[in-house]
Design a protein around this motif. Structure first.
Motif, short mmCIF file in Angstrom:
data_model
loop_
_atom_site.label_atom_id
_atom_site.label_comp_id
_atom_site.label_asym_id
_atom_site.label_seq_id
_atom_site.Cartn_x
_atom_site.Cartn_y
_atom_site.Cartn_z
N MET A 42 0.85 -1.20 0.00
CA MET A 42 0.00 0.00 0.00
C MET A 42 0.88 1.24 0.00
N LEU A 43 0.57 2.19 -0.88
CA LEU A 43 1.31 3.45 -0.98
C LEU A 43 0.47 4.59 -0.39
N ASN A 44 1.12 5.44 0.38
CA ASN A 44 0.48 6.64 0.94
C ASN A 44 -0.74 6.33 1.79
N GLU A 45 -0.64 5.22 2.54
CA GLU A 45 -1.66 4.98 3.56
C GLU A 45 -1.20 5.76 4.79
N GLU A 46 -0.83 5.11 5.90
CA GLU A 46 -0.26 5.85 7.04
C GLU A 46 1.21 6.16 6.78
N ASP A 47 1.91 5.21 6.16
CA ASP A 47 3.31 5.39 5.77
C ASP A 47 3.40 5.44 4.25
N HIS A 48 4.56 5.84 3.74
CA HIS A 48 4.72 5.87 2.29
C HIS A 48 4.53 4.47 1.70
N LEU A 49 5.09 3.46 2.38
CA LEU A 49 4.95 2.08 1.94
C LEU A 49 4.49 1.20 3.10
N ARG A 50 3.52 0.36 2.85
CA ARG A 50 3.16 -0.72 3.76
C ARG A 50 3.29 -2.02 2.97
N GLU A 51 4.45 -2.67 3.13
CA GLU A 51 4.73 -3.91 2.40
C GLU A 51 4.05 -5.07 3.13
N GLN A 52 3.22 -5.81 2.42
CA GLN A 52 2.50 -6.93 3.04
C GLN A 52 2.71 -8.21 2.26
N ILE A 53 3.04 -9.28 2.99
CA ILE A 53 3.20 -10.61 2.39
C ILE A 53 2.27 -11.55 3.15
N PHE A 54 1.52 -12.38 2.42
CA PHE A 54 0.52 -13.26 3.03
C PHE A 54 0.84 -14.72 2.74
N GLY A 55 0.44 -15.60 3.67
CA GLY A 55 0.60 -17.03 3.47
C GLY A 55 -0.55 -17.79 4.09
N SER A 56 -0.79 -19.02 3.63
CA SER A 56 -1.86 -19.86 4.17
C SER A 56 -1.39 -20.60 5.41
N GLY A 57 -2.28 -20.76 6.37
CA GLY A 57 -1.96 -21.51 7.58
C GLY A 57 -0.83 -20.87 8.37
N LEU A 58 -0.15 -21.67 9.18
CA LEU A 58 0.96 -21.18 9.99
C LEU A 58 2.25 -21.31 9.18
N ASP A 59 2.70 -20.20 8.62
CA ASP A 59 3.90 -20.20 7.78
C ASP A 59 4.71 -18.94 8.06
N LEU A 60 5.11 -18.75 9.30
CA LEU A 60 5.83 -17.54 9.68
C LEU A 60 7.20 -17.46 9.02
N GLU A 61 7.94 -18.57 8.99
CA GLU A 61 9.29 -18.53 8.40
C GLU A 61 9.23 -18.27 6.90
N GLY A 62 8.39 -19.00 6.17
CA GLY A 62 8.31 -18.83 4.73
C GLY A 62 7.82 -17.44 4.33
N THR A 63 6.81 -16.96 5.03
CA THR A 63 6.27 -15.63 4.73
C THR A 63 7.29 -14.56 5.08
N PHE A 64 7.99 -14.74 6.19
CA PHE A 64 9.02 -13.79 6.61
C PHE A 64 10.18 -13.75 5.60
N ASN A 65 10.58 -14.90 5.11
CA ASN A 65 11.70 -14.94 4.14
C ASN A 65 11.35 -14.18 2.86
N LEU A 66 10.12 -14.37 2.38
CA LEU A 66 9.69 -13.63 1.18
C LEU A 66 9.58 -12.14 1.47
N ALA A 67 9.08 -11.79 2.65
CA ALA A 67 8.95 -10.37 3.04
C ALA A 67 10.32 -9.70 3.09
N LYS A 68 11.31 -10.39 3.65
CA LYS A 68 12.68 -9.85 3.73
C LYS A 68 13.24 -9.64 2.33
#
Length: 351
Positions: free
Chosen positions: A116-142
């Motif tokens: 999202m651009l120009n919401e509260e911050d200039h960028l709100r980068e969001q990555i989503f995953g199904s179920g419990l996938d904190l490591e995989g989602t975090f790696n893609l977000a990084k």
């Protein structure tokens, strides 16, 4: 999945929110969100000219970000599509409403990446995953965040870390969250005790649309409170430990419920019966009954459905996505009538 081209939506076969991931009987989805700002612009932009400058700079470098992201100005997207994205938790209520016409999004075909651009911050980068996938989602977000940091001058401080519009995001600027379904703890009367314990471990517990939203259908969003003075990896580790404990507690509660099998089956099949035979139904009532139906399916009690069908029912019984599934705008009473039909038919396409 749906990719936005102006106000049009292209139909694809599958999205992350229709997939069953790890521990999906309890954990519906995982999200990693980064708040980032550019050095050379005012924070929390309210001026359209400033917002336009941010847009132009991002659009210019969009091909270098990759991931087949497409730029969409929110004011060019029809209201129904905006609401459908909100119902999927892909954009925030602030972005969907955007009365000042400042917001834009970068989104890929799979909809598992949305910036999202120009919401509260200039960028709100969001990555989503199904179920419990904190490591995989975090790696893609990084990976996405590192590409953006290599392309833009991001505002940060040696002492405090990344600088954000809201002080509660300063530091890592990262919010890791999971969406959980907790009907067992609710029905056994233990939900308040568990939610208090989660809060005591330094986590936020919110409704399905995050801050200031209400819980619905026994769904809760759990995320980290602390963003400063802590490493990103530690945030992920802590949230995973607590989430796994919640999964364990919820499953224990469900086992307790099955000790009175006839009562439980009666409750769950009554909800299934109403969903299958009613002539009209509100979205809120649908959400409550679907909570029972998902529980019954996950426990193997309701054999007429499977996880995939339940996920489709959750999506297509939300007002905007229901109208997209039907293919036209509906009045409130038409939505209530059509919603009842969704439960007894199997949605086979996405809208």
């Amino acid at each position: 999945s749906a990719c936005l081209v102006g106000s049009e939506m292209c139909i694809r076969d599958r999205n992350w929110y229709l997939d069953c991931g790890k521990d999906s009987d309890v954990v519906i989805s995982t999200r990693i969100r980064y708040a980032r700002n550019f050095e050379n612009y005012k924070f929390n932009i309210k001026d359209r000219l400033e917002a336009k400058k941010v847009e132009l700079e991002v659009k210019e470098k969009l091909p270098s970000i990759g991931y087949n992201l497409k730029f969409c100005k929110m004011e060019d997207i029809d209201d129904l599509t905006k609401l459908s994205l909100l119902e999927k938790n892909i954009i925030s209520p602030e972005c969907a409403m955007d009365k000042n016409k400042l917001c834009s999004i970068l989104i890929n075909d799979e909809e598992n990446i949305c910036i999202m651009l120009n919401e509260e911050d200039h960028l709100r980068e969001q990555i989503f995953g199904s179920g419990l996938d904190l490591e995989g989602t975090f790696n893609l977000a990084k990976e996405v965040d590192e590409k953006i940091e290599n392309l833009f001058k991001i505002a940060k401080n040696k002492k405090y870390g990344y600088l954000t519009s809201c002080p509660t995001n300063v530091g890592t600027g990262m919010r890791a969250s999971v969406m959980v379904h907790l009907p067992g703890l609710t029905k056994t009367g233990n939900i308040r005790k568990i939610l208090n314990a989660i809060s005591n471990f330094g986590l936020n517990i919110r409704g399905i649309h995050g801050e200031n939203s209400n819980t619905s259908g026994d769904m809760y969003q759990i995320s980290n409170k602390q963003t400063i003075g802590i490493r990103e990896e530690e945030i992920i580790k802590n949230l995973k430990i607590i989430t796994e404990k919640i999964v364990e507690q919820e499953r224990e509660a469900r086992k307790l419920l099955t000790k009175n099998k006839i009562e439980l089956e009666d409750t769950l099949y009554r909800s299934y019966g109403i969903l299958s035979n009613c002539k009209k139904m509100s979205s809120e009532e649908s959400r409550k009954l679907l909570s029972d139906v998902k529980l019954g399916t996950d426990l193997g009690i309701i054999e007429e459905l499977n996880d995939s069908k339940v996920l489709k029912m959750y999506l297509y019984t939300k007002p905007a996505n229901l109208q997209k599934y039907i293919g036209r705008e509906l009045s409130a009473i038409e939505r209530d009538i059509k919603l009842s039909l969704i439960h007894i038919s199997e949605p086979t396409r996405q809208a």
